[in-house]
Structure formats: structure tokens, C-alpha cells
Design a protein around this motif. Structure first.
Motif, mmCIF file in Angstrom:
data_model
loop_
_atom_site.group_PDB
_atom_site.id
_atom_site.type_symbol
_atom_site.label_atom_id
_atom_site.label_comp_id
_atom_site.label_asym_id
_atom_site.label_seq_id
_atom_site.Cartn_x
_atom_site.Cartn_y
_atom_site.Cartn_z
ATOM 1 N N ALA A 18 77.509 15.127 -42.751
ATOM 2 C CA ALA A 18 77.016 14.517 -41.509
ATOM 3 C C ALA A 18 75.790 15.270 -40.986
ATOM 4 C CB ALA A 18 78.123 14.496 -40.456
ATOM 5 N N VAL A 19 75.833 16.595 -41.083
ATOM 6 C CA VAL A 19 74.694 17.410 -40.651
ATOM 7 C C VAL A 19 73.509 17.180 -41.576
ATOM 8 C CG1 VAL A 19 73.835 19.766 -40.337
ATOM 9 C CG2 VAL A 19 76.138 19.162 -39.559
ATOM 10 N N ILE A 20 73.768 17.129 -42.875
ATOM 11 C CA ILE A 20 72.701 16.872 -43.843
ATOM 12 C C ILE A 20 72.028 15.537 -43.551
ATOM 13 C CG2 ILE A 20 72.206 16.414 -46.281
ATOM 14 C CD1 ILE A 20 74.575 18.370 -46.900
ATOM 15 N N ALA A 43 70.919 22.654 -53.317
ATOM 16 C CA ALA A 43 70.273 21.329 -53.289
ATOM 17 C C ALA A 43 70.974 20.308 -52.395
ATOM 18 C CB ALA A 43 70.114 20.778 -54.705
ATOM 19 N N ALA A 44 71.752 20.773 -51.424
ATOM 20 C CA ALA A 44 72.419 19.828 -50.520
ATOM 21 C C ALA A 44 71.407 18.985 -49.758
ATOM 22 C CB ALA A 44 73.304 20.594 -49.535
ATOM 23 N N LEU A 45 70.331 19.602 -49.318
ATOM 24 C CA LEU A 45 69.267 18.878 -48.619
ATOM 25 C C LEU A 45 68.210 18.380 -49.601
ATOM 26 C CD1 LEU A 45 68.230 18.118 -45.768
ATOM 27 C CD2 LEU A 45 67.102 20.343 -45.671
ATOM 28 N N LEU A 49 66.385 14.401 -49.946
ATOM 29 C CA LEU A 49 64.939 14.393 -49.716
ATOM 30 C C LEU A 49 64.209 13.846 -50.940
ATOM 31 C CD1 LEU A 49 64.380 17.873 -47.990
ATOM 32 C CD2 LEU A 49 64.267 15.620 -46.904
ATOM 33 N N LEU A 50 64.647 14.295 -52.104
ATOM 34 C CA LEU A 50 64.035 13.854 -53.357
ATOM 35 C C LEU A 50 64.231 12.355 -53.564
ATOM 36 C CD1 LEU A 50 62.564 14.744 -55.917
ATOM 37 C CD2 LEU A 50 64.797 15.270 -56.934
#
Length: 255
Positions: A18-20, A43-45, A49-50
Motif C-alpha cells: 500500500a505504501v509502495i 526492487a520493491a519500488l 516504476l520500471l
């Protein structure tokens, strides 16, 4: 194999989806934009993004994590200490202003913010996860107990907005402090001044917070042969950013 967080790198990996999602929505990445992520970790974010931008440059010091990241298509992996990275060269290579993001290592977050300052004109925006205390200092107004050197140096160059807080439970392992996400937009019209001298002046002003400026900055201004008007019968925390900037501009040329 599971990667064990390394204390010397200040690793706390973001794990709350949820934060991500909230961070990615705040960044709102678009295809073709020059995104740079500092400290991608596991690589959670990085992955969301990618998926939205199509390409992404990541700066990772941990060689094991860097090796994992190289296996992902669309990633440009810069294996380096972020404090040694030339962001101007990155912008030149991408032929575009940078969008810089990241869950910054809390043990060197302020040095990273200062390292990025000289390239503010090559940056479109910055979104960072930081210790909440640091975000509070970044966005503090004059008169606040946490208004200080970091507040002045960053607000001189950026519009700063604290977006939302993040609890320790959102990380693995959980840090011992609350975190927050901040947005930094480089200001379009920045006063022309000697940046190094300005930084020295602000550091001197806040070197003894409890004392009036006549005991600290007043002496420094005399050494600089300043003959203008500036009220030193105040504490540094009472002086707005605009006044510090105007004072720096009014200093006589260096001998």
C-alpha cells in the motif's frame, strides 16, 4: 537466496504494498522520462516504476544487489556510492532533466541531499523516503525548533512538501524511527550567489543555536568586511530563508 539487510549500508527494505503504491502514485512516472532511483535495494519500488516508465537508472552500492538488478531488462545499473555520482553527467546522457527518487539510507540522507544541490537545475523533481525527523527539518518554517541549516539550504533551492508518514512496520527490518515521503521541486527562479560562501554563512549562523547572531554570524560578517544592515540581535532560527539569501547577495566580493 534471501538477501540479509546490511547495517553498514543502512538497509531497511520497503515491503508494504500500500505504501509502495502511494509512493508510485505520488511520483506518477511516465514513459520516456529520465528516472533515477537511489538505493533500489530489493526492487520493491523499482519494479512498478520500471513498468510505468519503461526504463530506469538505479544507483546501488551493494554489489550483490547490483548483480541481481542487472538481470532485469530496462535497468541501467550504476554500481557506486551515490555521493560519488555525477548527476549532471547522468542528465547529459539521458538528454533530459532527471526525476530522482528513492528510499534513502537514513545514515547518510543529509549528505545525499547536499550532494544533489549543485545539480538542482538538471532535475525536474525529487521524491524521497526519509526519516520523518529529517523531513520535518527540511520543511520547517522560521521560528520552529527544527528550523535550521538543512531547512535554509534546501528551501533556498527547492519547494518542499511533506506528503505522508510511513510507520516502521512498512519495512523489513523495521527501523526504530518513523519515516515520511517528501516531494522536492527545484525553484525556477533562484537568486544568484556564491553557493559555497552561502553554505558557510548558514553553517556559522546555526553553529550555536541558543546564542544571538551577534556572537556567531556577527563576527563572521565583520571578517567578510560586510558594511550593510542586518539585524544580529536575533537567533538564527528566527531569520527567514529570503533574508539569509539577501544577506549572501549583499556580501562584498571575496578578497
Amino acid at each position: 537466496m534471501k538477501h540479509v539487510a546490511r547495517k553498514r549500508f543502512g538497509q531497511h527494505f520497503l515491503a508494504d504494498t500500500a505504501v509502495i503504491d502511494a509512493i508510485v502514485r505520488s511520483i506518477d512516472p511516465r514513459p520516456g522520462q529520465a528516472l533515477v532511483e537511489i538505493g533500489p535495494g530489493l526492487a520493491a519500488l523499482t519494479q512498478p516504476l520500471l513498468e510505468r516508465a519503461g526504463r530506469l537508472a538505479v544507483i546501488e552500492l551493494d554489489r550483490d544487489l547490483a548483480a541481481r538488478l542487472r538481470q532485469r531488462q530496462g535497468l541501467e545499473v550504476v554500481e557506486s556510492d551515490v555521493l560519488k555520482v555525477d548527476f549532471g553527467a547522468l542528465a547529459e546522457r539521458h538528454q533530459s532533466k532527471l526525476r530522482v527518487v528513492g528510499n534513502l539510507p537514513y545514515n547518510i540522507s543529509s549528505p545525499i541531499l547536499f550532494h544533489l544541490l549543485p545539480w538542482a537545475d538538471r532535475v525536474l523533481d525529487q521524491h524521497f523516503m526519509l526519516q520523518k525527523e529529517v523531513v520535518d527539518r527540511m520543511a520547517a518554517a522560521p521560528g520552529s525548533k527544527v528550523y535550521g541549516r538543512l531547512s535554509v539550504m534546501l528551501q533556498w533551492r527547492y519547494d518542499i512538501e511533506a506528503l505522508f508518514d510511513v510507520p516502521p512496520q512498512a519495512f523489513d527490518p523495521p527501523p526504530q524511527v518513523d519515516s515520511a515521503v517528501v516531494r522536492m521541486l527545484p525553484l525556477p527562479d533562484v537568486a544568484s550567489l556564491d553557493a559555497a560562501r552561502f553554505e558557510t554563512m548558514v553553517a556559522v549562523a546555526f553553529s550555536q543555536r541558543r546564542k544571538l547572531l551577534r556572537h556567531t554570524l556577527g563576527k563572521w560578517l565583520e571578517e567578510q568586511r560586510f558594511d550593510g544592515s542586518f539585524d544580529v540581535q536575533r537567533r538564527a532560527e528566527e531569520v527567514p530563508v529570503a533574508e539569509f539569501v539577501a544577506l549572501a547577495q549583499a556580501l562584498p566580493p571575496r578578497a
